[in-house]
Design a protein around this motif. Structure first.
Motif, PDB file in Angstrom:
ATOM      1  N   ASN A 127       0.837  -1.200   0.000  1.00 12.75           N
ATOM      2  CA  ASN A 127       0.000   0.000   0.000  1.00 12.75           C
ATOM      3  C   ASN A 127       0.876   1.256   0.000  1.00 12.75           C
ATOM      4  O   ASN A 127       2.098   1.179  -0.214  1.00 12.75           O
ATOM      5  CB  ASN A 127      -0.950  -0.029   1.204  1.00 12.75           C
ATOM      6  CG  ASN A 127      -0.192  -0.168   2.525  1.00 12.75           C
ATOM      7  OD1 ASN A 127       0.915   0.347   2.681  1.00 12.75           O
ATOM      8  ND2 ASN A 127      -0.787  -0.876   3.488  1.00 12.75           N
ATOM      9  N   ALA A 128       0.259   2.389   0.264  1.00 10.58           N
ATOM     10  CA  ALA A 128       0.982   3.667   0.191  1.00 10.58           C
ATOM     11  C   ALA A 128       2.008   3.832   1.301  1.00 10.58           C
ATOM     12  O   ALA A 128       2.856   4.723   1.236  1.00 10.58           O
ATOM     13  CB  ALA A 128      -0.012   4.828   0.229  1.00 10.58           C
ATOM     14  N   ASN A 129       1.960   2.984   2.337  1.00  8.26           N
ATOM     15  CA  ASN A 129       2.960   3.055   3.406  1.00  8.26           C
ATOM     16  C   ASN A 129       4.289   2.424   3.002  1.00  8.26           C
ATOM     17  O   ASN A 129       5.294   2.610   3.686  1.00  8.26           O
ATOM     18  CB  ASN A 129       2.460   2.322   4.658  1.00  8.26           C
ATOM     19  CG  ASN A 129       1.351   3.057   5.369  1.00  8.26           C
ATOM     20  OD1 ASN A 129       1.306   4.278   5.369  1.00  8.26           O
ATOM     21  ND2 ASN A 129       0.438   2.305   5.974  1.00  8.26           N
ATOM     22  N   TYR A 130       4.307   1.671   1.923  1.00  2.47           N
ATOM     23  CA  TYR A 130       5.473   0.842   1.599  1.00  2.47           C
ATOM     24  C   TYR A 130       6.703   1.677   1.276  1.00  2.47           C
ATOM     25  O   TYR A 130       6.656   2.597   0.466  1.00  2.47           O
ATOM     26  CB  TYR A 130       5.130  -0.051   0.410  1.00  2.47           C
ATOM     27  CG  TYR A 130       6.276  -0.913  -0.059  1.00  2.47           C
ATOM     28  CD1 TYR A 130       6.895  -1.817   0.796  1.00  2.47           C
ATOM     29  CD2 TYR A 130       6.736  -0.813  -1.376  1.00  2.47           C
ATOM     30  CE1 TYR A 130       7.937  -2.622   0.359  1.00  2.47           C
ATOM     31  CE2 TYR A 130       7.781  -1.618  -1.820  1.00  2.47           C
ATOM     32  CZ  TYR A 130       8.377  -2.514  -0.954  1.00  2.47           C
ATOM     33  OH  TYR A 130       9.427  -3.296  -1.393  1.00  2.47           O
ATOM     34  N   ASP A 131       7.796   1.300   1.911  1.00  3.50           N
ATOM     35  CA  ASP A 131       9.102   1.888   1.628  1.00  3.50           C
ATOM     36  C   ASP A 131       9.997   0.759   1.132  1.00  3.50           C
ATOM     37  O   ASP A 131      10.371  -0.120   1.911  1.00  3.50           O
ATOM     38  CB  ASP A 131       9.683   2.521   2.893  1.00  3.50           C
ATOM     39  CG  ASP A 131      11.060   3.143   2.665  1.00  3.50           C
ATOM     40  OD1 ASP A 131      11.606   2.983   1.561  1.00  3.50           O
ATOM     41  OD2 ASP A 131      11.576   3.766   3.605  1.00  3.50           O
ATOM     42  N   PRO A 132      10.360   0.740  -0.159  1.00  2.00           N
ATOM     43  CA  PRO A 132      11.155  -0.369  -0.685  1.00  2.00           C
ATOM     44  C   PRO A 132      12.544  -0.483  -0.072  1.00  2.00           C
ATOM     45  O   PRO A 132      13.220  -1.494  -0.268  1.00  2.00           O
ATOM     46  CB  PRO A 132      11.243  -0.068  -2.189  1.00  2.00           C
ATOM     47  CG  PRO A 132      10.928   1.373  -2.331  1.00  2.00           C
ATOM     48  CD  PRO A 132      10.001   1.714  -1.210  1.00  2.00           C
ATOM     49  N   ALA A 133      12.961   0.532   0.692  1.00  2.00           N
ATOM     50  CA  ALA A 133      14.265   0.479   1.345  1.00  2.00           C
ATOM     51  C   ALA A 133      14.184  -0.154   2.732  1.00  2.00           C
ATOM     52  O   ALA A 133      15.189  -0.197   3.448  1.00  2.00           O
ATOM     53  CB  ALA A 133      14.861   1.884   1.448  1.00  2.00           C
ATOM     54  N   GLN A 134      12.997  -0.656   3.121  1.00  2.00           N
ATOM     55  CA  GLN A 134      12.814  -1.287   4.425  1.00  2.00           C
ATOM     56  C   GLN A 134      12.290  -2.707   4.256  1.00  2.00           C
ATOM     57  O   GLN A 134      11.587  -3.005   3.282  1.00  2.00           O
ATOM     58  CB  GLN A 134      11.818  -0.480   5.271  1.00  2.00           C
ATOM     59  CG  GLN A 134      12.249   0.947   5.566  1.00  2.00           C
ATOM     60  CD  GLN A 134      13.515   1.020   6.393  1.00  2.00           C
ATOM     61  OE1 GLN A 134      13.739   0.180   7.274  1.00  2.00           O
ATOM     62  NE2 GLN A 134      14.356   2.006   6.101  1.00  2.00           N
ATOM     63  N   PRO A 135      12.615  -3.627   5.188  1.00  2.00           N
ATOM     64  CA  PRO A 135      12.066  -4.985   5.115  1.00  2.00           C
ATOM     65  C   PRO A 135      10.539  -4.969   5.140  1.00  2.00           C
ATOM     66  O   PRO A 135       9.920  -4.109   5.775  1.00  2.00           O
ATOM     67  CB  PRO A 135      12.640  -5.671   6.361  1.00  2.00           C
ATOM     68  CG  PRO A 135      13.868  -4.883   6.701  1.00  2.00           C
ATOM     69  CD  PRO A 135      13.544  -3.463   6.327  1.00  2.00           C
ATOM     70  N   LEU A 136       9.936  -5.926   4.451  1.00  2.00           N
ATOM     71  CA  LEU A 136       8.480  -5.978   4.320  1.00  2.00           C
ATOM     72  C   LEU A 136       7.808  -6.346   5.637  1.00  2.00           C
ATOM     73  O   LEU A 136       8.219  -7.280   6.327  1.00  2.00           O
ATOM     74  CB  LEU A 136       8.113  -7.013   3.253  1.00  2.00           C
ATOM     75  CG  LEU A 136       6.629  -7.161   2.937  1.00  2.00           C
ATOM     76  CD1 LEU A 136       6.100  -5.914   2.238  1.00  2.00           C
ATOM     77  CD2 LEU A 136       6.405  -8.401   2.064  1.00  2.00           C
ATOM     78  N   THR A 137       6.746  -5.607   5.974  1.00  2.00           N
ATOM     79  CA  THR A 137       5.928  -5.911   7.148  1.00  2.00           C
ATOM     80  C   THR A 137       4.457  -5.949   6.738  1.00  2.00           C
ATOM     81  O   THR A 137       4.082  -5.507   5.644  1.00  2.00           O
ATOM     82  CB  THR A 137       6.103  -4.857   8.256  1.00  2.00           C
ATOM     83  OG1 THR A 137       5.506  -3.626   7.829  1.00  2.00           O
ATOM     84  CG2 THR A 137       7.577  -4.618   8.563  1.00  2.00           C
ATOM     85  N   ARG A 138       3.623  -6.431   7.625  1.00  2.00           N
ATOM     86  CA  ARG A 138       2.192  -6.485   7.353  1.00  2.00           C
ATOM     87  C   ARG A 138       1.596  -5.087   7.187  1.00  2.00           C
ATOM     88  O   ARG A 138       0.637  -4.899   6.439  1.00  2.00           O
ATOM     89  CB  ARG A 138       1.473  -7.253   8.465  1.00  2.00           C
ATOM     90  CG  ARG A 138       1.681  -8.768   8.374  1.00  2.00           C
ATOM     91  CD  ARG A 138       1.266  -9.470   9.651  1.00  2.00           C
ATOM     92  NE  ARG A 138       1.318 -10.930   9.511  1.00  2.00           N
ATOM     93  CZ  ARG A 138       2.450 -11.649   9.546  1.00  2.00           C
ATOM     94  NH1 ARG A 138       3.626 -11.024   9.698  1.00  2.00           N
ATOM     95  NH2 ARG A 138       2.419 -12.968   9.425  1.00  2.00           N
TER      96      ARG A 138
END
Length: 269
Positions: A127-138
């Motif tokens: 979603n819009a919170n996603y930062d591709p420079a950070q590990p994936l979270t729920r």
């Protein structure tokens, strides 16, 4: 004496066979998304290096099923919670190669090396919170699948194709594909990095982003500066063209990074 030697040889032969069988079982694993290529597929093809064991067995990203209520912990979703494949959770500064996509139907292909009885194939997108420079979270994902394919316990083919309707997004995102096995407690996880290339307007149900990297078609964005740091989604203009960064970058001149580079052209100004 001769009888003892036969017994020893028999034991040794059985041990060798057992090792061979176990090695074959390890190598003849399970399945992974190959098109668009998942992170494990990119490691296996050599397009991405320093991947550890996953380069030899991209089909083996197996972890507990039940996602999102259960399954791998946040930060270890892409590896299925499997520590030996932790390289898949490393965001690499947002520099995983992406596949260009757009909103609408898209075919996803799985390569199977063991045809397990299957419950479902589920697909999630960030979603819009996603930062591709950070590990994936729920928190980065819409936790309702954008597509789900119920197999009812049937075995998949060695190559499985499924058509998933991708929602509108802008910039770099991640599709999480989960293959839930029917007769075990496990599932297989595939993280697929994609880029919407500036198309789409985002999901209106998504929370707003905290920063606004640019507006309009990008032609009102500031001029690129070689010493500035740009995060994924940042917009600049350079030599009469508007560009958007796919990930973190500094010193890479827009218009010189190629089709798969960090800067994606959005408009001619």
């Amino acid at each position: 004496m001769r009888k003892s030697r036969k017994i020893i040889l028999s034991i040794a032969g059985a041990a060798t066979l057992a090792v061979s069988v176990s090695m074959a079982a390890l190598a003849w694993g399970h399945g992974y998304t190959s098109d668009p290529p998942s992170r494990s597929a990119l490691c296996a093809s050599g397009e991405v290096t320093n991947c550890g064991n996953i380069q030899y067995e991209p089909q083996s990203v197996e972890g507990p099923k039940g996602f999102p209520a259960a399954g791998p912990a946040d930060g270890s979703i892409c590896s299925g919670g499997n520590g030996q494949f932790s390289q898949l959770d490393d965001p690499r500064g947002g520099n995983w190669p992406t596949t260009s996509v757009s909103a609408g139907p898209r075919t996803f292909t799985w390569t199977m090396t063991a045809r397990h009885s299957t419950a479902t194939f589920d697909y999630y997108i960030t979603n819009a919170n996603y930062d591709p420079a950070q590990p994936l979270t729920r928190a980065d994902l819409g936790l309702t699948p954008i597509a789900s394919f119920n197999m009812g316990g049937a075995q998949p083919d060695h190559t499985m194709t499924q058509t998933v309707t991708l929602p509108s997004r802008t910039g770099q995102h991640l599709v999480l594909a989960v293959w839930n096995i029917a007769d075990t407690a496990n599932a297989f996880y595939s993280c697929i990095d994609v880029d919407f290339g500036g198309g789409g307007s985002g999901d209106p149900s998504d929370p707003p982003t905290t920063t606004d990297p640019g507006t309009g078609d990008g032609c009102d964005a500031p001029a690129w500066a070689s010493g500035s740091v740009y995060n994924g989604g940042a917009e600049v203009t350079h030599n009469g063209t508007a560009y958007r960064a796919s990930w973190w970058t500094q010193g890479e001149e827009p218009g010189t990074t190629g089709e798969w580079g960090v800067w994606r052209q959005t408009a001619t100004c």
